[in-house]
Design an enzyme around this catalytic site. Structure first.
Site, short mmCIF file in Angstrom:
data_model
loop_
_atom_site.label_atom_id
_atom_site.label_comp_id
_atom_site.label_asym_id
_atom_site.label_seq_id
_atom_site.Cartn_x
_atom_site.Cartn_y
_atom_site.Cartn_z
N ARG B 36 0.78 -0.98 0.02
CA ARG B 36 -0.18 0.05 -0.04
C ARG B 36 0.97 1.29 0.10
O ARG B 36 0.43 2.21 -0.40
CB ARG B 36 -0.88 0.02 1.29
N THR B 146 -16.79 -6.72 1.41
CA THR B 146 -17.28 -5.38 1.33
C THR B 146 -18.78 -5.49 0.87
O THR B 146 -19.08 -6.56 0.40
CB THR B 146 -16.61 -4.76 -0.03
N SER B 188 -17.09 -3.32 -9.67
CA SER B 188 -15.58 -3.05 -10.25
C SER B 188 -14.87 -4.58 -9.91
O SER B 188 -15.09 -5.38 -9.27
CB SER B 188 -15.00 -2.07 -9.25
N TYR B 190 -12.22 -4.81 -8.14
CA TYR B 190 -12.08 -5.19 -6.76
C TYR B 190 -13.09 -5.74 -6.10
O TYR B 190 -12.89 -6.90 -5.42
CB TYR B 190 -11.97 -3.87 -5.99
N HIS B 191 -14.45 -5.22 -6.29
CA HIS B 191 -15.59 -6.06 -5.57
C HIS B 191 -15.69 -7.46 -6.07
O HIS B 191 -15.97 -8.27 -5.29
CB HIS B 191 -16.74 -4.97 -5.96
N LYS B 194 -13.81 -9.77 -4.18
CA LYS B 194 -14.42 -10.15 -2.75
C LYS B 194 -15.47 -11.10 -3.19
O LYS B 194 -15.60 -11.88 -2.17
CB LYS B 194 -15.00 -8.90 -2.31
N ASN B 249 -13.94 11.52 2.76
CA ASN B 249 -12.70 12.28 3.02
C ASN B 249 -12.41 13.35 1.81
O ASN B 249 -11.84 14.56 2.32
CB ASN B 249 -11.46 11.29 2.91
N1 LIG Z 1 -11.24 1.29 3.76
C1 LIG Z 1 -12.66 0.87 3.55
O1 LIG Z 1 -13.59 1.74 3.30
C2 LIG Z 1 -13.05 -0.44 3.68
C3 LIG Z 1 -14.32 -0.70 3.08
C4 LIG Z 1 -14.94 -2.11 2.96
C5 LIG Z 1 -13.67 -3.11 3.20
N2 LIG Z 1 -12.65 -2.79 3.17
C6 LIG Z 1 -11.61 -4.06 3.39
O2 LIG Z 1 -10.68 -3.90 4.56
C7 LIG Z 1 -9.45 -4.43 4.16
C8 LIG Z 1 -8.70 -3.55 4.74
O3 LIG Z 1 -8.62 -2.24 4.11
P1 LIG Z 1 -7.91 -0.79 4.19
O4 LIG Z 1 -8.73 0.19 3.95
O5 LIG Z 1 -7.26 -0.98 5.48
O6 LIG Z 1 -6.81 -1.13 3.06
P2 LIG Z 1 -5.36 -0.52 2.97
O7 LIG Z 1 -4.97 -0.50 1.37
O8 LIG Z 1 -5.02 0.60 3.84
O9 LIG Z 1 -4.46 -1.86 3.78
C9 LIG Z 1 -4.51 -3.19 3.12
C10 LIG Z 1 -2.96 -3.57 3.71
O10 LIG Z 1 -2.57 -5.01 3.35
C11 LIG Z 1 -1.51 -4.79 2.75
N3 LIG Z 1 -1.46 -5.96 1.43
C12 LIG Z 1 -2.04 -5.91 0.27
N4 LIG Z 1 -1.61 -7.08 -0.16
C13 LIG Z 1 -0.78 -8.01 0.35
C14 LIG Z 1 -0.32 -8.98 0.28
N5 LIG Z 1 -0.53 -9.32 -0.95
N6 LIG Z 1 0.59 -9.59 1.17
C15 LIG Z 1 0.74 -8.78 2.26
N7 LIG Z 1 -0.06 -7.66 2.53
C16 LIG Z 1 -0.91 -6.97 1.60
C17 LIG Z 1 -1.23 -3.61 2.25
O11 LIG Z 1 0.13 -3.27 2.24
C18 LIG Z 1 -1.94 -2.71 3.23
O12 LIG Z 1 -1.05 -2.41 4.30
C19 LIG Z 1 -9.37 -4.82 2.70
O13 LIG Z 1 -9.74 -6.13 2.38
C20 LIG Z 1 -10.68 -4.17 2.13
O14 LIG Z 1 -11.06 -4.40 0.86
C21 LIG Z 1 -12.19 -1.66 3.54
#
Ligand SMILES: NC(=O)c1ccc[n+]([C@@H]2O[C@H](COP(=O)([O-])OP(=O)(O)OC[C@H]3O[C@@H](n4cnc5c(N)ncnc54)[C@H](O)[C@@H]3O)[C@@H](O)[C@H]2O)c1
Ligand SMILES: NC(=O)c1ccc[n+]([C@@H]2O[C@H](COP(=O)([O-])OP(=O)(O)OC[C@H]3O[C@@H](n4cnc5c(N)ncnc54)[C@H](O)[C@@H]3O)[C@@H](O)[C@H]2O)c1
Lengths: 407, 407
Positions: B36, B146, B188, B190-191, B194, B249
């Site tokens: 990330r 999600t 998308s 991404y979705h 999931k 945001n």
């Molecule tokens: N933020 C939101 O609004 C939201 C909403 C619904 C679902 N989610 C889900 O929650 C989870 C976390 O989201 P977030 O907002 O913290 O995202 P983020 O991108 O901030 O965090 C994801 C983390 O996973 C790590 N990562 C990704 N691929 C990896 C891999 N192959 N190996 C090891 N680490 C890996 C990244 O480096 C990052 O630190 C995600 O699965 C996301 O789909 C988030």
């Protein structure tokens, strides 16, 4: 005349399809990474029928018919760039996508086979979708799915072609009808990848209006088609090993060597079948009838008959005089299941199926007996384990026989 | 006290969750490949709040609380061996899996971002399943899904928690009720991943009896939690760029710089929200309540409120005095949709939600205004394209604004 790319065109279904489409006058190119031949070596298995190198195969076809088939050795899962370049160059009307790891037992063999199956199948299919979308081609994709996405539990109703009409209640408790993608219930990692493919197709059909036909195929039996008979180097695969050999081929080989036909549990598992000759005809029909641009994924069941495993055994036994032996079934599945499958779409398009009763004798005489000298008894055991409890690598009596019922 | 591994524990949700579980007394290890942070550099974007290096983060936590959090830099999609070794060593009670590429706009940016999202998310999740099954661990997996798997079309009924009761007709035309996985409709790539994850979970819960909880989360807003406030090096991310910044945001930043809040079309898209403080509490509740071994995947909706985008804009405008500007919405989605989401499971487990009305002032003052000097206006445009027709790389007025409504 269409410009057709056949991914997995060196395989059991892909090769005779390539010949059939070429014979029909289409311009055919095969894409294959030859991984199936590599897996044969890994498993110490090989087709009962002698399979020529792909270059000899296309050469023989040229000699016999004058038609050229181009071959491109590309791994569609790992070499995205080559796939994209090829599609950009050929701009195919149709891509027929057979290029996946297709054995359920192999997909359950161990962690690395599970991972390989998921990586290979999902990446390959997604690469194809992303490339067509990215290049903005109006290419029709014909993909081979499997009956196994439906699961095999007896549901008391005929399995429809991909979509199920259901009623859903709103918050006032009023039920109304809508059609959904049939809720999937895959029984192996392999079948799971085909269920996941369905979601890829749904998305790309909606978002990028890619024309997609997904053919949920039953277990393919039979070896030769009109085209593969034309020259010895054109002969098709006959797999009988524990991973890739399907129930019927294993029965045929057991009969040929005088071994009793091993049937699991009650042999009550019902499976859907189709002859390879009908596979190639179905794919040709699918190629000729693409869905409209923007339409939902067209799903058709590519099956012609349903049989219980014990009935299959009796068919083979009647024909060959073999004995039948019942063994335990440690596979996680219902002992008995009904399976009635709708295949109206292909019947309406004019398919005239080859029945097991008609075709089985040819398999027995022309293949199982004729190539018996190439039979390798060591290739029959199967060490795939469905769960961690059964340790990989230990060949139990059950492990030896249970794959007989696996697609 | 549980032994918990948090994959993606350096991310926006994962980091405060790691702290919260550590504060609760669990033994916490973070696994992250820091991808990330790499994507931030690729996009030329960065969190509005200054994010310390992961080693400083865990160091600060140690100083403040005395609790140790171990960090392992592993790519769970690409380095299966390291993942397996770690799980074999730690034998965790629970793995919380946040480690996926999570931005819908990023996943639609171009072919390579699509491919990366599918490869990273599917391989990572499958590697985790295959490793737990292969090692025969009784590890509970808590995965972040999600709301987007449900799709956003107004259906006239409350979205249930993962499973939908439907009626299906048998061949005699008699309708009977059963429960199915909610038919997915991802908007998308991404979705879509999931949605595909759901099939992986269904299979491994059935075949290997892995205990799995899938949390279908809404859009997470808010920045700080009780734990991240304890030290400046513990502060959480605040993303506002065109790919990772969520609608709220972006409104907050527009307000802070005196730009009108841009709302698409009618702003009638309804989305589900949850505060980051509630995210960490929900995950802690999920960790404390694993499903039975052999049970179906436990699916809970991790959302607390639903709002229309225009109502969000009005909330922020009321608070900040900002103007509102309506612009076209070229994204492929319904202009207006109802969205009512069931979140009974977490309410029953005792969740007491933070409402937008309560929390928004803190975001405005403590984050958007306080860190305004770090704001980079160039990070706002978004060049992701939903279809091939909109050429990647060309920043249109719409492209600039349309991601405002994207999760
Ligand atoms: N933020 C939101 O609004 C939201 C909403 C619904 C679902 N989610 C889900 O929650 C989870 C976390 O989201 P977030 O907002 O913290 O995202 P983020 O991108 O901030 O965090 C994801 C983390 O996973 C790590 N990562 C990704 N691929 C990896 C891999 N192959 N190996 C090891 N680490 C890996 C990244 O480096 C990052 O630190 C995600 O699965 C996301 O789909 C988030
Ligand atoms: N044979 C059956 O009974 C049956 C039943 C239902 C569905 N299907 C489906 O039909 C398709 C073809 O099956 P088959 O029996 O011909 O299998 P096969 O293994 O004989 O052929 C598959 C071919 O695809 C190639 N391939 C695999 N991965 C590839 C990759 N990444 N890049 C390029 N080429 C790749 C292999 O080398 C092989 O030649 C499969 O998708 C299978 O799931 C087969």
């Amino acid at each position: 005349m269409k410009n057709v790319v056949i991914i997995g065109g060196d395989g059991f279904c892909g090769w005779p399809t390539a010949l059939h489409l070429s014979a029909q006058g289409h311009r055919v190119a095969i894409v294959d990474n030859l991984s199936r031949r590599k897996i044969d070596r890994e498993l110490g298995a090989s087709s009962l029928t002698p399979i020529a190198h792909i270059s000899e195969r296309v050469q023989a076809w040229k000699e016999v018919t004058g038609n050229r088939i181009d071959f491109f050795q590309i791994d569609v899962a790992r070499d995205y760039g080559a796939l994209e370049d090829l599609l950009a160059m050929l701009k195919p009307d149709t891509v027929v996508h057979f290029g996946e790891q297709r054995a359920a037992p192999y997909s359950m063999r161990n962690v690395s086979a599970k991972r390989y199956t998921v990586d290979n199948n999902i990446r390959g299919t997604h690469n194809l979708m992303a490339a067509i979308a990215g290049l903005e081609l109006d290419t029709h994709v014909v993909h081979l799915g499997t009956m196994g996405v439906y699961g095999y539990a007896g549901e008391g109703f005929t399995i429809p072609e991909g979509y199920l009409p259901v009623k859903v209640a709103n918050d006032e408790g009023q039920w109304s009808e809508r059609e959904i993608l049939y809720p999937t219930n895959p029984g192996s990692v392999y079948h799971m990848t085909k269920s996941m493919d369905q979601l890829l197709f749904q998305f790309y059909a909606r978002n990028d209006e890619i024309r997609i036909t997904d053919l949920h195929q039953g277990i393919v039996w039979g070896t030769q088609t009109d085209e593969t008979r034309l020259h010895p180097a054109l002969i098709n695969r006959f797999d009988y090993d524990g991973d890739y050999g399907t129930v019927l081929n294993r029965f045929l080989m057991q009969a040929a060597v005088g071994h009793p036909l091993t049937v699991h549990g009650t042999g009550g598992q019902t499976r859907a079948f189709i002859h390879i000759r009908d596979t190639v005809r179905c794919v040709a029909l699918a190629v000729a009838h693409p869905p409209q641009k923007g339409a939902p994924v067209k799903i058709m069941n590519q099956v012609t008959e349903q049989h219980r495993v014990r009935d299959l055994a009796h068919l083979v036994a009647d024909l060959t005089g073999a004995q039948i032996a019942m063994v335990d079934n440690p596979r996680k599945e219902a002992a008995e299941n009904d399976l009635v499958v709708c295949n109206d779409s292909f019947l309406k398009l004019g398919l005239n199926p080859t029945t097991l009763r008609e075709g089985l004798m040819a398999e027995t005489v022309e293949i199982a007996q004729k190539y018996l000298h190439r039979f390798d008894v060591d290739a029959v055991p199967c060490v795939s384990t469905w769960t961690g409890q059964q340790k990989a690598g230990i060949v139990t009596e059950e492990a030896l026989h249970r794959q007989i019922a696996a697609e």
